[in-house]
Every structure is written in C-alpha cells, then in structure tokens.
Design a protein around this motif. Sequence first.
Motif, PDB file in Angstrom:
ATOM      1  N   ALA B  81      -4.785  -7.320  -6.002  1.00 13.03           N
ATOM      2  CA  ALA B  81      -3.933  -8.519  -6.016  1.00 13.03           C
ATOM      3  C   ALA B  81      -4.626  -9.695  -5.322  1.00 13.03           C
ATOM      4  O   ALA B  81      -4.478 -10.850  -5.733  1.00 13.03           O
ATOM      5  N   ALA B  82      -5.414  -9.393  -4.283  1.00 11.28           N
ATOM      6  CA  ALA B  82      -6.114 -10.463  -3.562  1.00 11.28           C
ATOM      7  C   ALA B  82      -7.217 -11.081  -4.426  1.00 11.28           C
ATOM      8  O   ALA B  82      -7.536 -12.265  -4.291  1.00 11.28           O
ATOM      9  N   ILE B  83      -7.797 -10.267  -5.305  1.00 15.01           N
ATOM     10  CA  ILE B  83      -8.890 -10.761  -6.165  1.00 15.01           C
ATOM     11  C   ILE B  83      -8.339 -11.462  -7.393  1.00 15.01           C
ATOM     12  O   ILE B  83      -8.777 -12.545  -7.764  1.00 15.01           O
ATOM     13  N   VAL B  84      -7.352 -10.800  -8.035  1.00 17.01           N
ATOM     14  CA  VAL B  84      -6.805 -11.292  -9.297  1.00 17.01           C
ATOM     15  C   VAL B  84      -5.706 -12.310  -9.002  1.00 17.01           C
ATOM     16  O   VAL B  84      -4.538 -12.078  -9.231  1.00 17.01           O
ATOM     17  N   GLN B  85      -6.075 -13.459  -8.468  1.00 19.81           N
ATOM     18  CA  GLN B  85      -5.065 -14.468  -8.146  1.00 19.81           C
ATOM     19  C   GLN B  85      -5.673 -15.858  -8.302  1.00 19.81           C
ATOM     20  O   GLN B  85      -6.883 -16.033  -8.372  1.00 19.81           O
ATOM     21  N   THR B  86      -4.779 -16.839  -8.295  1.00 19.44           N
ATOM     22  CA  THR B  86      -5.178 -18.221  -8.577  1.00 19.44           C
ATOM     23  C   THR B  86      -6.329 -18.696  -7.705  1.00 19.44           C
ATOM     24  O   THR B  86      -7.324 -19.222  -8.205  1.00 19.44           O
ATOM     25  N   LYS B  87      -6.218 -18.492  -6.394  1.00 18.40           N
ATOM     26  CA  LYS B  87      -7.214 -19.031  -5.474  1.00 18.40           C
ATOM     27  C   LYS B  87      -8.606 -18.470  -5.787  1.00 18.40           C
ATOM     28  O   LYS B  87      -9.590 -19.213  -5.849  1.00 18.40           O
ATOM     29  N   SER B  88      -8.682 -17.153  -5.996  1.00 17.64           N
ATOM     30  CA  SER B  88      -9.986 -16.541  -6.259  1.00 17.64           C
ATOM     31  C   SER B  88     -10.524 -16.961  -7.619  1.00 17.64           C
ATOM     32  O   SER B  88     -11.674 -17.391  -7.739  1.00 17.64           O
ATOM     33  N   PHE B  89      -9.702 -16.808  -8.656  1.00 20.65           N
ATOM     34  CA  PHE B  89     -10.193 -17.094 -10.009  1.00 20.65           C
ATOM     35  C   PHE B  89     -10.572 -18.565 -10.166  1.00 20.65           C
ATOM     36  O   PHE B  89     -11.534 -18.886 -10.864  1.00 20.65           O
ATOM     37  N   SER B  90      -9.840 -19.473  -9.532  1.00 22.81           N
ATOM     38  CA  SER B  90     -10.200 -20.890  -9.653  1.00 22.81           C
ATOM     39  C   SER B  90     -11.529 -21.142  -8.946  1.00 22.81           C
ATOM     40  O   SER B  90     -12.345 -21.936  -9.414  1.00 22.81           O
ATOM     41  N   SER B  91     -11.768 -20.406  -7.867  1.00 24.32           N
ATOM     42  CA  SER B  91     -13.051 -20.634  -7.184  1.00 24.32           C
ATOM     43  C   SER B  91     -14.212 -20.019  -7.979  1.00 24.32           C
ATOM     44  O   SER B  91     -15.295 -20.587  -8.049  1.00 24.32           O
ATOM     45  N   PHE B  92     -13.974 -18.875  -8.635  1.00 24.10           N
ATOM     46  CA  PHE B  92     -15.018 -18.324  -9.524  1.00 24.10           C
ATOM     47  C   PHE B  92     -15.303 -19.300 -10.669  1.00 24.10           C
ATOM     48  O   PHE B  92     -16.447 -19.461 -11.113  1.00 24.10           O
ATOM     49  N   SER B  93     -14.251 -19.932 -11.159  1.00 30.24           N
ATOM     50  CA  SER B  93     -14.370 -20.888 -12.262  1.00 30.24           C
ATOM     51  C   SER B  93     -15.263 -22.061 -11.857  1.00 30.24           C
ATOM     52  O   SER B  93     -16.150 -22.466 -12.609  1.00 30.24           O
ATOM     53  N   ARG B  94     -15.042 -22.559 -10.647  1.00 31.00           N
ATOM     54  CA  ARG B  94     -15.871 -23.667 -10.148  1.00 31.00           C
ATOM     55  C   ARG B  94     -17.311 -23.221  -9.939  1.00 31.00           C
ATOM     56  O   ARG B  94     -18.255 -23.930 -10.256  1.00 31.00           O
ATOM     57  N   GLU B  95     -17.445 -22.001  -9.372  1.00 30.22           N
ATOM     58  CA  GLU B  95     -18.780 -21.457  -9.124  1.00 30.22           C
ATOM     59  C   GLU B  95     -19.586 -21.386 -10.420  1.00 30.22           C
ATOM     60  O   GLU B  95     -20.804 -21.560 -10.419  1.00 30.22           O
ATOM     61  N   ALA B  96     -18.897 -21.080 -11.518  1.00 31.44           N
ATOM     62  CA  ALA B  96     -19.576 -20.981 -12.814  1.00 31.44           C
ATOM     63  C   ALA B  96     -19.648 -22.335 -13.524  1.00 31.44           C
ATOM     64  O   ALA B  96     -20.089 -22.420 -14.662  1.00 31.44           O
ATOM     65  N   HIS B  97     -19.206 -23.406 -12.831  1.00 27.67           N
ATOM     66  CA  HIS B  97     -19.214 -24.787 -13.365  1.00 27.67           C
ATOM     67  C   HIS B  97     -18.307 -24.979 -14.571  1.00 27.67           C
ATOM     68  O   HIS B  97     -18.519 -25.901 -15.361  1.00 27.67           O
ATOM     69  N   PHE B  98     -17.301 -24.099 -14.718  1.00 26.87           N
ATOM     70  CA  PHE B  98     -16.411 -24.219 -15.871  1.00 26.87           C
ATOM     71  C   PHE B  98     -15.607 -25.520 -15.834  1.00 26.87           C
ATOM     72  O   PHE B  98     -15.224 -26.044 -16.877  1.00 26.87           O
ATOM     73  N   ASP B  99     -15.338 -26.019 -14.614  1.00 28.94           N
ATOM     74  CA  ASP B  99     -14.523 -27.238 -14.500  1.00 28.94           C
ATOM     75  C   ASP B  99     -15.178 -28.427 -15.210  1.00 28.94           C
ATOM     76  O   ASP B  99     -14.491 -29.337 -15.660  1.00 28.94           O
ATOM     77  N   LYS B 100     -16.512 -28.402 -15.327  1.00 24.02           N
ATOM     78  CA  LYS B 100     -17.194 -29.501 -16.011  1.00 24.02           C
ATOM     79  C   LYS B 100     -16.875 -29.546 -17.501  1.00 24.02           C
ATOM     80  O   LYS B 100     -16.966 -30.598 -18.121  1.00 24.02           O
ATOM     81  N   TYR B 101     -16.561 -28.381 -18.085  1.00 30.64           N
ATOM     82  CA  TYR B 101     -16.573 -28.299 -19.551  1.00 30.64           C
ATOM     83  C   TYR B 101     -15.221 -28.134 -20.232  1.00 30.64           C
ATOM     84  O   TYR B 101     -15.148 -28.134 -21.451  1.00 30.64           O
ATOM     85  N   ILE B 102     -14.152 -27.992 -19.468  1.00 28.95           N
ATOM     86  CA  ILE B 102     -12.830 -27.845 -20.089  1.00 28.95           C
ATOM     87  C   ILE B 102     -12.456 -29.145 -20.821  1.00 28.95           C
ATOM     88  O   ILE B 102     -12.703 -30.242 -20.314  1.00 28.95           O
ATOM     89  N   LYS B 103     -11.905 -29.016 -22.013  1.00 29.55           N
ATOM     90  CA  LYS B 103     -11.472 -30.193 -22.775  1.00 29.55           C
ATOM     91  C   LYS B 103      -9.981 -30.442 -22.540  1.00 29.55           C
ATOM     92  O   LYS B 103      -9.152 -29.592 -22.850  1.00 29.55           O
ATOM     93  N   LEU B 104      -9.706 -31.621 -21.989  1.00 30.47           N
ATOM     94  CA  LEU B 104      -8.338 -31.973 -21.620  1.00 30.47           C
ATOM     95  C   LEU B 104      -7.840 -33.148 -22.442  1.00 30.47           C
ATOM     96  O   LEU B 104      -8.640 -33.976 -22.893  1.00 30.47           O
ATOM     97  N   GLY B 105      -6.530 -33.242 -22.580  1.00 31.00           N
ATOM     98  CA  GLY B 105      -5.938 -34.454 -23.134  1.00 31.00           C
ATOM     99  C   GLY B 105      -6.077 -35.592 -22.132  1.00 31.00           C
ATOM    100  O   GLY B 105      -6.282 -35.350 -20.936  1.00 31.00           O
ATOM    101  N   ASN B 106      -5.959 -36.829 -22.621  1.00 27.96           N
ATOM    102  CA  ASN B 106      -6.152 -37.984 -21.725  1.00 27.96           C
ATOM    103  C   ASN B 106      -5.142 -38.021 -20.584  1.00 27.96           C
ATOM    104  O   ASN B 106      -5.492 -38.353 -19.458  1.00 27.96           O
ATOM    105  N   GLY B 107      -3.902 -37.670 -20.895  1.00 22.61           N
ATOM    106  CA  GLY B 107      -2.855 -37.698 -19.863  1.00 22.61           C
ATOM    107  C   GLY B 107      -3.168 -36.723 -18.738  1.00 22.61           C
ATOM    108  O   GLY B 107      -3.092 -37.068 -17.552  1.00 22.61           O
ATOM    109  N   GLU B 108      -3.540 -35.519 -19.086  1.00 26.23           N
ATOM    110  CA  GLU B 108      -3.848 -34.500 -18.090  1.00 26.23           C
ATOM    111  C   GLU B 108      -5.100 -34.864 -17.309  1.00 26.23           C
ATOM    112  O   GLU B 108      -5.188 -34.629 -16.106  1.00 26.23           O
ATOM    113  N   GLU B 109      -6.072 -35.426 -18.010  1.00 27.21           N
ATOM    114  CA  GLU B 109      -7.299 -35.857 -17.321  1.00 27.21           C
ATOM    115  C   GLU B 109      -6.959 -36.887 -16.239  1.00 27.21           C
ATOM    116  O   GLU B 109      -7.392 -36.766 -15.084  1.00 27.21           O
TER     117      GLU B 109
END
Lengths: 233, 233
Positions: B81-109
Amino acid sequence: MVVAEFVSELRARFGIEFKDLSILDEAFTHSSYANEHRELGISDNERLEFLGDAVLELTVSDYLYRKFPNLPEGELTRMRAAIVQTKSFSSFSREAHFDKYIKLGNGEEAAGARQRNTLLEDLFEAFCGALYLDQGRAAVIKFCQQVIFPHIDAGEFRGISDFKTALQENLQQDGNADIHYEEVSITGPGNARQFNIDVYVDDKLLGSGSGKSKKRAEQAAAKAALVGLGVIS
Amino acid sequence: MVVAEFVSELRARFGIEFKDLSILDEAFTHSSYANEHRELGISDNERLEFLGDAVLELTVSDYLYRKFPNLPEGELTRMRAAIVQTKSFSSFSREAHFDKYIKLGNGEEAAGARQRNTLLEDLFEAFCGALYLDQGRAAVIKFCQQVIFPHIDAGEFRGISDFKTALQENLQQDGNADIHYEEVSITGPGNARQFNIDVYVDDKLLGSGSGKSKKRAEQAAAKAALVGLGVIS
C-alpha cells in the motif's frame, strides 16, 4: 500433506498437477491449523493469499479489458470490484470443492469456519498464489478460464452497465444491424462540456444520450435505446 | 503522435521500444486533450490506467513476496500500500520524465494539471498498462527494476517493519552471525494463545518478544534486539 484425493481431483477436473506439493499444502493450511500443529513447523496460507490476490486482480483486469473494448474505465473498475470480492471468490472456491480440503484447527472447525465466506475467499486467493508460484501466470489464466470467466461471459457481473455492447448483442440476434452513433451537439463551458449523442439503427433513431465524454454520452444513448426497445426498464 | 524526443528518451534511458506507438500515444493522452480534439477520434488513457494499476499491483506484490520471505502477510500488505499510492507513483512518473510528455487540454494545462500528483500517478499506471499490452509483463518487470525496485531495496517503504531481516542485515555487517529464535513458552487460552520467543546471537540473548503467532513473536523479539543494540529507539 495434501490428501491424494485432492491431487486426483485437481488433475481430473482442472488438468492441474503441482510440481511442488508442499506449496499446494501451504495454500490449504489455515492459520488455526498451523498454530495448533506448531511442532510441524509449517506456514499458513496468508502470504500466498497476498500474492494470489494480486495475480487474480491482473488476470480479471486483463480479461475485462480485452473482452469489453468499449467499456469506459469507471465501468471496468465497477465490474472488477464485483468479481474480486468475498461473495464471488467464496462461491468459486466452493465450485472447485476447495472447502472440502482446507486444513483447520479444531476450534475453528467446531466454529463452522469451513463454510465461512471470508475463509473461502482467502483460500481461493491462496490457491491461485500457489498455482502462480508453481507454474506461472499462464496456469492461473487457464484455471480462471474454467472457474471465473464463464461467469463473466454469462453476464453475471455486468449488471447492464455496458449498454452499447448490450444494444449490439440485442439487435444482432436478428441478423446484421447497422448501428451508428451521431454527435448532435456539444454544450456547456470548456471545463464542463457535455456531449449529446443520438444512436441510430439502419437510419432509425433509437435513443439520445448526454455525458461529459463522448463514451459516456454513447452509453447513455444506448441505454435509452434499450429502454425504448423494452429490453430494460 | 508521441514526439520523437520521448521515443528516443525511452530507448536511451530504459531500453524500451514500443512496437505499436499508437498505444504509447494513448497512454500519454489525458481525457482533457481527447475531449478538446474530438475530431481526431482518439482515446484517452483511462482504460490503460485500469489495466496498468493491476499490472503494477502484481509486479510489486511478486517482488515483495520473494524479497521478504519472513514478512507476514499484514506487513507485506502495508508495504504494498505504501508503494502503490499517489505519492510514490507520481514521483516515479517525474523520475521517468513522464510529466514532460503528457498531452493535456488547454484548460487543464492552464490549471497546472501537468504537475498534479493524481494525474502523474494515473499516467504512470497508463504507461505500464501500455507497456504490458505492447510487450508483455516481463517488460513491465524490467521497467520496475529500473524505477521502483531500487527504492524498495533502499528500504524506503519498509519503515522498520521487518525487524528480523533488519536484525540479520545489521549483525551480518561484521561477518557471519548465528542468529536463532527459541520458543520460551505458550501462554493464554486456546483461542487467544500468546507465543513468547527469545532471540540469540552466538548464544547471547539479545531480546524477547511475544505475539499471537510465532512469526509475530519473532518479529517482536528481533525488534527488542534492535532496540538493545541501539539501531532503533
């Protein structure tokens, strides 16, 4: 050790033969039995239950994902929750005759634990964890094809939540039907758009629906069509 | 379509090459983008997130199960539960630079969604779902070996909950140590037994512990030993 009768039954009914019988034995050892027979130095099935829970979650998710290509994530999640729960897993456990073979402590046996749903759910998960360790995930998928998937195919967990698929199945009973969805309009502000969609069969309007995504609006239109056809109320 | 820069980065950093780039593209398509570009007829990443969630649950569970053979089910569940949670997965996402590449709508951006933890968690799951569909579970395991498992190995999620393993690791820093656990007594009535266990290293008593199962009593004894050694307080 596991009784020979169970080993034969697994082979005859499911085509399963464990390479390592001690892991099958562990899956069928309740903590109350392990505690009463500590001189045997055996493990109970709780760690296998932890693993089996995750194996089943993926096996069911994968099946639902591929079987219902039109179902939005929310509905997939709802169906998965309906399958991966005490009531379903305990009934699969009984169907596979697992209740006959679990090893219980005397106290728990006297208390009727053998037919307790939560115990049978844990047992089902532990068995799948053991099968996964002994023979890999393909063996678990094969077992689920015999024990879980037929229930999904029979629509037991669908409610009628996937209205698009239900509409298609209903209309195609009488041969091919040309079903298509048409966008009527998009209303609302940018951050709260609403899609309005009509569903036609062979150019006849059957229903209209709205929703915050195209998929949801299509589901709503299909639902309206099913109501109009008298399939659901 | 996914930008070439991201395809190169996946190859260079993780050795991953998608056979079907459209599924990678789907994983990086937020619902707000799909809704704003409906003329493209594209799917958002929510169904892949559903699948990836389950793939990750099994991959992490399998790793924990094998890595911590002495940990009881309750502790495995807590760690998962400590691993499979928002805080951990979002940090893994950043570590893998995924935040650079997600395609968002203008409003959400404009609303800053690109750095929103729940969005990055969903994205991490969707990517793993896409990787699983494109290349099978072995590829997800390999990816987790690069992004998740090193954090587990570094003890980030353990708290110090597995005291037996911690004690062993601590004592064996100075060469081999003969650690053994001895049952002192079992107390309490049949349905509420308590196990009392001592832990020795090279015949020197280091700690004593009690618990409702042998495993729990051993963990308590190991914890007492670690306190005595000044490793934890």
